[in-house]
Design a protein around this motif. Structure first.
Motif, PDB file in Angstrom:
ATOM      1  N   LYS A   1       0.812  -1.226   0.000  1.00 29.47           N
ATOM      2  CA  LYS A   1       0.000   0.000   0.000  1.00 29.47           C
ATOM      3  C   LYS A   1       0.839   1.267   0.000  1.00 29.47           C
ATOM      4  CE  LYS A   1      -3.917  -2.302   2.018  1.00 29.47           C
ATOM      5  NZ  LYS A   1      -4.878  -2.385   3.103  1.00 29.47           N
ATOM      6  N   ASN A   2       2.129   1.144  -0.221  1.00 27.32           N
ATOM      7  CA  ASN A   2       3.010   2.311  -0.261  1.00 27.32           C
ATOM      8  C   ASN A   2       2.622   3.218  -1.425  1.00 27.32           C
ATOM      9  OD1 ASN A   2       5.197   4.042   0.248  1.00 27.32           O
ATOM     10  ND2 ASN A   2       6.504   2.901  -1.140  1.00 27.32           N
ATOM     11  N   LYS A   3       2.381   4.484  -1.129  1.00 29.52           N
ATOM     12  CA  LYS A   3       1.986   5.447  -2.162  1.00 29.52           C
ATOM     13  C   LYS A   3       3.001   6.592  -2.279  1.00 29.52           C
ATOM     14  CE  LYS A   3      -2.825   4.335  -2.299  1.00 29.52           C
ATOM     15  NZ  LYS A   3      -2.769   3.211  -3.154  1.00 29.52           N
ATOM     16  N   GLU A   4       4.132   6.480  -1.604  1.00 33.74           N
ATOM     17  CA  GLU A   4       5.143   7.527  -1.661  1.00 33.74           C
ATOM     18  C   GLU A   4       5.871   7.502  -2.999  1.00 33.74           C
ATOM     19  OE1 GLU A   4       6.921   8.590   2.432  1.00 33.74           O
ATOM     20  OE2 GLU A   4       6.985   6.406   2.277  1.00 33.74           O
ATOM     21  N   LYS A   5       6.453   8.648  -3.373  1.00 35.41           N
ATOM     22  CA  LYS A   5       7.236   8.737  -4.607  1.00 35.41           C
ATOM     23  C   LYS A   5       8.641   8.220  -4.354  1.00 35.41           C
ATOM     24  CE  LYS A   5       4.738  12.630  -6.556  1.00 35.41           C
ATOM     25  NZ  LYS A   5       4.813  14.020  -7.005  1.00 35.41           N
ATOM     26  N   GLY A   6       9.139   7.414  -5.299  1.00 37.24           N
ATOM     27  CA  GLY A   6      10.484   6.901  -5.162  1.00 37.24           C
ATOM     28  C   GLY A   6      10.773   5.755  -6.102  1.00 37.24           C
ATOM     29  N   ILE A   7      11.823   5.034  -5.768  1.00 32.97           N
ATOM     30  CA  ILE A   7      12.315   3.928  -6.590  1.00 32.97           C
ATOM     31  C   ILE A   7      12.278   2.632  -5.783  1.00 32.97           C
ATOM     32  CG2 ILE A   7      14.315   3.025  -7.869  1.00 32.97           C
ATOM     33  CD1 ILE A   7      13.099   5.551  -9.133  1.00 32.97           C
TER      34      ILE A   7
ATOM     35  N   PHE B   1      12.569   0.159  -0.789  1.00 31.81           N
ATOM     36  CA  PHE B   1      12.027   1.398  -1.338  1.00 31.81           C
ATOM     37  C   PHE B   1      12.927   2.562  -0.962  1.00 31.81           C
ATOM     38  CE2 PHE B   1       9.279   5.178  -1.096  1.00 31.81           C
ATOM     39  CZ  PHE B   1       8.861   5.221  -2.416  1.00 31.81           C
ATOM     40  N   LYS B   2      13.282   3.354  -1.972  1.00 27.79           N
ATOM     41  CA  LYS B   2      14.110   4.560  -1.783  1.00 27.79           C
ATOM     42  C   LYS B   2      13.231   5.758  -2.089  1.00 27.79           C
ATOM     43  CE  LYS B   2      18.403   6.671  -3.356  1.00 27.79           C
ATOM     44  NZ  LYS B   2      19.518   6.537  -4.305  1.00 27.79           N
ATOM     45  N   LYS B   3      12.844   6.469  -1.037  1.00 28.61           N
ATOM     46  CA  LYS B   3      11.957   7.624  -1.172  1.00 28.61           C
ATOM     47  C   LYS B   3      12.657   8.761  -1.887  1.00 28.61           C
ATOM     48  CE  LYS B   3       9.039  10.656   1.577  1.00 28.61           C
ATOM     49  NZ  LYS B   3       8.573  10.999   2.925  1.00 28.61           N
ATOM     50  N   GLN B   4      11.899   9.462  -2.741  1.00 24.26           N
ATOM     51  CA  GLN B   4      12.388  10.632  -3.437  1.00 24.26           C
ATOM     52  C   GLN B   4      11.471  11.808  -3.141  1.00 24.26           C
ATOM     53  OE1 GLN B   4      12.451   9.254  -7.521  1.00 24.26           O
ATOM     54  NE2 GLN B   4      14.645   8.876  -7.405  1.00 24.26           N
ATOM     55  N   ASP B   5      12.031  12.999  -3.096  1.00 27.54           N
ATOM     56  CA  ASP B   5      11.224  14.196  -2.847  1.00 27.54           C
ATOM     57  C   ASP B   5      10.611  14.720  -4.121  1.00 27.54           C
ATOM     58  OD1 ASP B   5      11.779  14.156  -0.130  1.00 27.54           O
ATOM     59  OD2 ASP B   5      13.647  15.268  -0.436  1.00 27.54           O
TER      60      ASP B   5
ATOM     61  N   SER C   1       2.273  -4.150  -7.582  1.00 30.95           N
ATOM     62  CA  SER C   1       2.228  -4.362  -9.028  1.00 30.95           C
ATOM     63  C   SER C   1       2.671  -3.108  -9.771  1.00 30.95           C
ATOM     64  CB  SER C   1       0.814  -4.743  -9.461  1.00 30.95           C
ATOM     65  OG  SER C   1       0.430  -5.963  -8.863  1.00 30.95           O
ATOM     66  N   PHE C   2       3.339  -3.342 -10.885  1.00 29.47           N
ATOM     67  CA  PHE C   2       3.882  -2.272 -11.720  1.00 29.47           C
ATOM     68  C   PHE C   2       3.565  -2.618 -13.167  1.00 29.47           C
ATOM     69  CE2 PHE C   2       6.359  -2.965  -7.950  1.00 29.47           C
ATOM     70  CZ  PHE C   2       6.586  -1.700  -7.442  1.00 29.47           C
ATOM     71  N   TYR C   3       3.472  -1.599 -14.027  1.00 30.29           N
ATOM     72  CA  TYR C   3       3.208  -1.901 -15.435  1.00 30.29           C
ATOM     73  C   TYR C   3       4.456  -1.818 -16.308  1.00 30.29           C
ATOM     74  CZ  TYR C   3       2.495   3.202 -16.015  1.00 30.29           C
ATOM     75  OH  TYR C   3       2.632   4.560 -16.019  1.00 30.29           O
ATOM     76  N   ASP C   4       5.587  -1.353 -15.766  1.00 33.70           N
ATOM     77  CA  ASP C   4       6.840  -1.313 -16.527  1.00 33.70           C
ATOM     78  C   ASP C   4       8.033  -1.241 -15.583  1.00 33.70           C
ATOM     79  OD1 ASP C   4       6.802  -1.489 -19.318  1.00 33.70           O
ATOM     80  OD2 ASP C   4       6.170   0.588 -19.581  1.00 33.70           O
ATOM     81  N   PRO C   5       9.136  -1.881 -15.939  1.00 35.14           N
ATOM     82  CA  PRO C   5      10.365  -1.700 -15.152  1.00 35.14           C
ATOM     83  C   PRO C   5      10.984  -0.336 -15.454  1.00 35.14           C
ATOM     84  CG  PRO C   5      10.794  -3.161 -16.989  1.00 35.14           C
ATOM     85  CD  PRO C   5       9.322  -2.842 -17.019  1.00 35.14           C
TER      86      PRO C   5
ATOM     87  N   GLN D   1       5.994   5.775 -10.192  1.00 36.58           N
ATOM     88  CA  GLN D   1       5.088   6.272 -11.232  1.00 36.58           C
ATOM     89  C   GLN D   1       4.417   5.145 -12.008  1.00 36.58           C
ATOM     90  OE1 GLN D   1       7.656   8.864 -13.492  1.00 36.58           O
ATOM     91  NE2 GLN D   1       7.385  10.566 -12.064  1.00 36.58           N
ATOM     92  N   THR D   2       5.000   3.934 -11.986  1.00 36.42           N
ATOM     93  CA  THR D   2       4.410   2.806 -12.712  1.00 36.42           C
ATOM     94  C   THR D   2       3.721   1.812 -11.773  1.00 36.42           C
ATOM     95  OG1 THR D   2       6.430   1.473 -12.689  1.00 36.42           O
ATOM     96  CG2 THR D   2       6.142   3.002 -14.540  1.00 36.42           C
ATOM     97  N   LYS D   3       3.642   2.133 -10.490  1.00 38.76           N
ATOM     98  CA  LYS D   3       2.977   1.259  -9.512  1.00 38.76           C
ATOM     99  C   LYS D   3       1.477   1.520  -9.558  1.00 38.76           C
ATOM    100  CE  LYS D   3       3.416  -0.261  -4.717  1.00 38.76           C
ATOM    101  NZ  LYS D   3       2.190  -0.058  -3.989  1.00 38.76           N
ATOM    102  N   TYR D   4       0.695   0.464  -9.423  1.00 39.14           N
ATOM    103  CA  TYR D   4      -0.756   0.606  -9.406  1.00 39.14           C
ATOM    104  C   TYR D   4      -1.365  -0.487  -8.545  1.00 39.14           C
ATOM    105  CZ  TYR D   4      -1.226  -3.310 -12.665  1.00 39.14           C
ATOM    106  OH  TYR D   4      -1.202  -4.549 -13.237  1.00 39.14           O
ATOM    107  N   ASP D   5      -2.602  -0.311  -8.141  1.00 36.68           N
ATOM    108  CA  ASP D   5      -3.313  -1.284  -7.314  1.00 36.68           C
ATOM    109  C   ASP D   5      -4.001  -2.288  -8.233  1.00 36.68           C
ATOM    110  OD1 ASP D   5      -4.761  -2.764  -5.509  1.00 36.68           O
ATOM    111  OD2 ASP D   5      -5.923  -1.082  -4.736  1.00 36.68           O
ATOM    112  N   SER D   6      -3.406  -3.467  -8.331  1.00 36.54           N
ATOM    113  CA  SER D   6      -3.950  -4.500  -9.215  1.00 36.54           C
ATOM    114  C   SER D   6      -5.037  -5.323  -8.534  1.00 36.54           C
ATOM    115  CB  SER D   6      -2.825  -5.432  -9.678  1.00 36.54           C
ATOM    116  OG  SER D   6      -2.356  -6.198  -8.572  1.00 36.54           O
ATOM    117  N   GLY D   7      -5.158  -5.189  -7.210  1.00 33.43           N
ATOM    118  CA  GLY D   7      -6.126  -6.003  -6.484  1.00 33.43           C
ATOM    119  C   GLY D   7      -5.664  -7.424  -6.260  1.00 33.43           C
TER     120      GLY D   7
END
Length: 131
Positions: free
Chosen positions: A38-44, A127-131, A69-73, A58-64
């Motif tokens: 459920k992490n929604k922070e910006k980062g890598i 997870f590496k958080k980015q500002d 889940s991500f749609y692209d590396p 930016q490519t993470k999404y809730d797949s259920g």
């Protein structure tokens, strides 16, 4: 990308028991249990074994599905693929492109633009958080 080759003994010393089970023994965490689900922070999102950059938030999404889940590396060489016929199924395993550790699987039911769902184990990621 320069590959990392370590013995299983070296990996065992560096990883927690859960990380070793997922990353090196191709295990799977229970759905809905992962710390990064459920992490929604910006980062890598990086490989927990070697620190290789794998996915952008930016490519993470809730797949259920119960797993991050991500749609692209993050890049074409960030991950590798291998045919997986375990448990009587035919799937495509996703591995770290740098150290070869197991991350999860890819399925053709993701959102556009790729149409892919990279279904990853939280235990395989940092997870590496980015500002």
């Amino acid at each position: 990308m320069e590959k990392i080759n370590k013995s299983e003994e070296e990996w065992k010393k560096e990883l927690s028991d859960e990380q070793y089970y997922i990353l090196r023994e191709k295990g799977t965490e229970k759905p809905w249990s992962g710390a990064l689900l459920k992490n929604k922070e910006k980062g890598i999102y990086q490989c927990a074994a070697c620190g290789n950059d794998l996915y952008s938030s930016q490519t993470k999404y809730d797949s259920g599905s119960g797993w991050p889940s991500f749609y692209d590396p993050i890049s074409a060489d960030a991950v590798d693929f291998e045919k997986d016929t375990s448990f009587g199924m035919v799937r495509t395993e996703v591995k770290c492109g740098k150290c070869g550790s197991h991350l999860g699987h890819i399925f053709p039911d993701g959102p556009e633009p790729s149409g892919q769902r990279y279904c990853m184990n939280s235990g395989a990621l940092n997870f590496k958080k980015q500002d």
